[in-house]
Design an enzyme around this catalytic site. Structure first.
Site, PDB file in Angstrom:
ATOM      1  N   THR B 179       0.796  -1.190   0.033  1.00  0.00           N
ATOM      2  CA  THR B 179       0.019   0.112  -0.053  1.00  0.00           C
ATOM      3  C   THR B 179       0.942   1.178  -0.011  1.00  0.00           C
ATOM      4  OG1 THR B 179      -1.391  -1.249   1.424  1.00  0.00           O
ATOM      5  CG2 THR B 179      -1.704   1.132   1.190  1.00  0.00           C
ATOM      6  N   ARG B 207     -13.086  -7.712  -3.508  1.00  0.00           N
ATOM      7  CA  ARG B 207     -12.351  -7.587  -2.146  1.00  0.00           C
ATOM      8  C   ARG B 207     -11.930  -6.039  -2.039  1.00  0.00           C
ATOM      9  NH1 ARG B 207      -7.494  -5.873   0.203  1.00  0.00           N
ATOM     10  NH2 ARG B 207      -7.105  -6.881   2.244  1.00  0.00           N
ATOM     11  N   GLY B 209     -10.265  -3.707   0.868  1.00  0.00           N
ATOM     12  CA  GLY B 209      -9.506  -3.781   2.366  1.00  0.00           C
ATOM     13  C   GLY B 209      -9.772  -2.459   3.243  1.00  0.00           C
ATOM     14  N   ASP B 210      -8.733  -2.195   3.953  1.00  0.00           N
ATOM     15  CA  ASP B 210      -8.886  -1.077   4.979  1.00  0.00           C
ATOM     16  C   ASP B 210      -8.709   0.359   4.072  1.00  0.00           C
ATOM     17  OD1 ASP B 210      -6.183  -1.947   4.649  1.00  0.00           O
ATOM     18  OD2 ASP B 210      -5.808  -0.759   6.541  1.00  0.00           O
ATOM     19  N   GLY B 231      -1.204  -3.224   5.595  1.00  0.00           N
ATOM     20  CA  GLY B 231      -0.918  -4.572   6.198  1.00  0.00           C
ATOM     21  C   GLY B 231      -2.062  -5.526   5.685  1.00  0.00           C
ATOM     22  N   THR B 232      -2.344  -6.202   6.666  1.00  0.00           N
ATOM     23  CA  THR B 232      -3.649  -7.376   6.283  1.00  0.00           C
ATOM     24  C   THR B 232      -4.796  -6.538   6.744  1.00  0.00           C
ATOM     25  OG1 THR B 232      -3.115  -8.042   8.439  1.00  0.00           O
ATOM     26  CG2 THR B 232      -2.227  -9.567   6.771  1.00  0.00           C
ATOM     27  N   GLY B 233      -5.447  -5.852   5.561  1.00  0.00           N
ATOM     28  CA  GLY B 233      -6.281  -4.973   5.821  1.00  0.00           C
ATOM     29  C   GLY B 233      -7.796  -5.453   6.600  1.00  0.00           C
TER      30      GLY B 233
END
Lengths: 319, 319
Positions: B179, B207, B209-210, B231-233
């Site tokens: 990101t 999908r 994400g954050d 990161g891992t959203g």
């Protein structure tokens, strides 16, 4: 000794209510009946010891199936005459979450949101990707005509004509938006929230509101509260309505009964009209709004179904 | 007397960094140069008195244009070999916000997000509706091939083959996600945040994400802080990473230097690897991560450009 957790359920059918003066007895009765049907669907499960997650799913499904409310069947139209639905569910126990946005197909968008939570690595899927995922989950699909209602088409037509004429926006809340939602606490003390909506009448294609934004329109955390919002979603997103309430419980020592109405009052100062339902680890659900009304209801351990639409006293009926 | 606000800027190029052992001198230098170019683009504006909003826009555009980072040119591929980009921007002064999700077309998705904020009633537009809106704003569009890189295609191929073989996921952070983002404070004390991403390699189509979720991956409020995450959203969404940091500043009396690393550490206990950059009304920016590295950089009033990738000391260069 701490009392065991007492189950409770609250629902809303949106802050976009028909004005009191325009609500004839038959329509009034139909809305109360729709709210009671949703409360009953969720309460049957909760009273039998089912998880809060199942109760909010069942309550929202009932509201989605009822064409009176702006979710699934009866959803409002986009500016280009399509239907784009958003739904979200959150489990307060492990803060699992799932949501869909901009879909048309699954009979119950809340089941698509739940499938995202339970059977995908994602928390939010949108558009055709979300629809394809829902198909892979063998959810029941319906043709677009199933969701369409004459009342919502008339609202779209009125609004598009108003824009063409450059006339001021004098629509009632009921013509503009609406949402359905549920929050619950089960006997194990787990909280859950679910929200589903068609969005706003004549919205821009692709517009996603607060419903599938966790911390804005939908939120659940056993440590604080579960929340489902309705209203002008953009303001609820910008001010992270639901997580702000949870933050006041967690970090500022406020009660839900203090925090929820205070946040709703603050949103109004930023142009955010609407309301929310919320429930904490203890105490009754809180139903609060800054608009003229909010279709709403709740039931606690006495099993009495409470429903209301504007600022009148709750109508009660034994479940 | 309170000192006047000192401008500051921080950027990240994602927590998905190439492992130190695999990073040859040339690639290392290219990443530092890319980070410095983004810092310079933003700092030129801030130092000349421009608003924080313009600085984060310029910094993110530079990172979007650089194929080394997972945003716009150089974005990762979805499971079906397409590109679906998300971007968001937020203005801390009035908490205005705009985001796009699941788009491919605008050369700089962050400009599409900014157009949503400035020229639409929405805060989030997705898919074809978002692309149509971006076209209506006369943004520069590029063909899909402009965004595609051989490196990202190879990552997709590796991952799809791994899934077919049922092999364990041994990918590095760099192969999985990435990101870009920026946060800034201007001389008027206004804060802003911007984030842009291609998402995760081989993600489910649709999908989100954050990144475009305000309060999760992107957030700005002059009263607390501006935050951009990587990161891992999904974990950042479920735990409302950015608004949780703001809540600790607002309601728990914590400093940004306390709250930001604490939240990042908590996210890791829930499987959320990654990091964030943040800035408050006073003090230096905070750059924190729980992963092996995070492409990152910052510049404050002395004008020195600081850049780093893993846990080494910052490399410095005069702007």
């Amino acid at each position: 000794m701490h009392d065991p957790h007492t189950p409770a359920l609250a629902i809303h059918g949106g802050a976009g209510t028909i004005p009191k003066s325009a609500l004839d007895d038959k329509t009034l009765a139909a809305h109360h009946a729709g709210l009671r049907a949703a409360l009953t669907a969720g309460w049957c499960l909760l009273a039998a010891g089912a998880p809060a997650l199942d109760a909010v799913t069942a309550a929202v499904m009932a509201l989605e199936d009822d064409p009176l409310f702006n979710a699934a069947r009866g959803a409002v139209f986009t500016a280009d005459g399509r239907l784009e639905m958003d739904a979200a569910i959150m489990d307060g126990k492990a803060r699992r979450a799932g949501a869909v946005a901009g879909i048309c197909g699954p009979k119950n968008p809340i089941l698509a949101a739940r499938a995202v939570m339970e059977n995908s690595p994602a928390v939010l899927l949108a558009g055709t990707g979300a629809e394809a995922f829902a198909r892979s989950q063998n959810l029941v699909f319906m043709p677009e005509t199933y969701f369409q209602t004459e009342r919502r088409r008339a609202s779209l037509s009125l609004e598009l004509n108003r824009r063409l004429a450059g006339a001021p926006d004098t629509r009632t809340d009921a013509d503009r938006h609406g949402t359905v939602g549920a929050v619950a606490r089960d006997a194990a003390g787990n909280l859950a929230a679910a929200t589903s909506t068609g969005g706003m009448t004549a919205k821009l294609p692709g517009r996603i509101g607060d419903t599938p934004i966790f911390g804005a329109g939908t939120y659940a955390d056993n440590a604080t509260c579960a929340v489902s919002c309705t209203g002008t979603g953009e303001v609820f997103v910008r001010f992270t309505a639901a997580s702000e309430i949870a933050a006041r419980l967690r970090h500022a020592g406020q009660s839900l009964a203090q925090a929820a109405p205070a946040v709703i009052a603050e949103l109004l100062t930023h142009g955010g009209d609407g309301g929310l339902i919320a429930i904490a680890a203890d105490g009754p659900p809180v139903l609060t709004f800054n608009s003229t009304g909010m279709y709403r209801g709740y039931v606690t351990s006495d099993g009495i179904l409470h429903t209301a639409i504007h600022r009148e006293d709750f109508t009660t009926q034994i479940s």
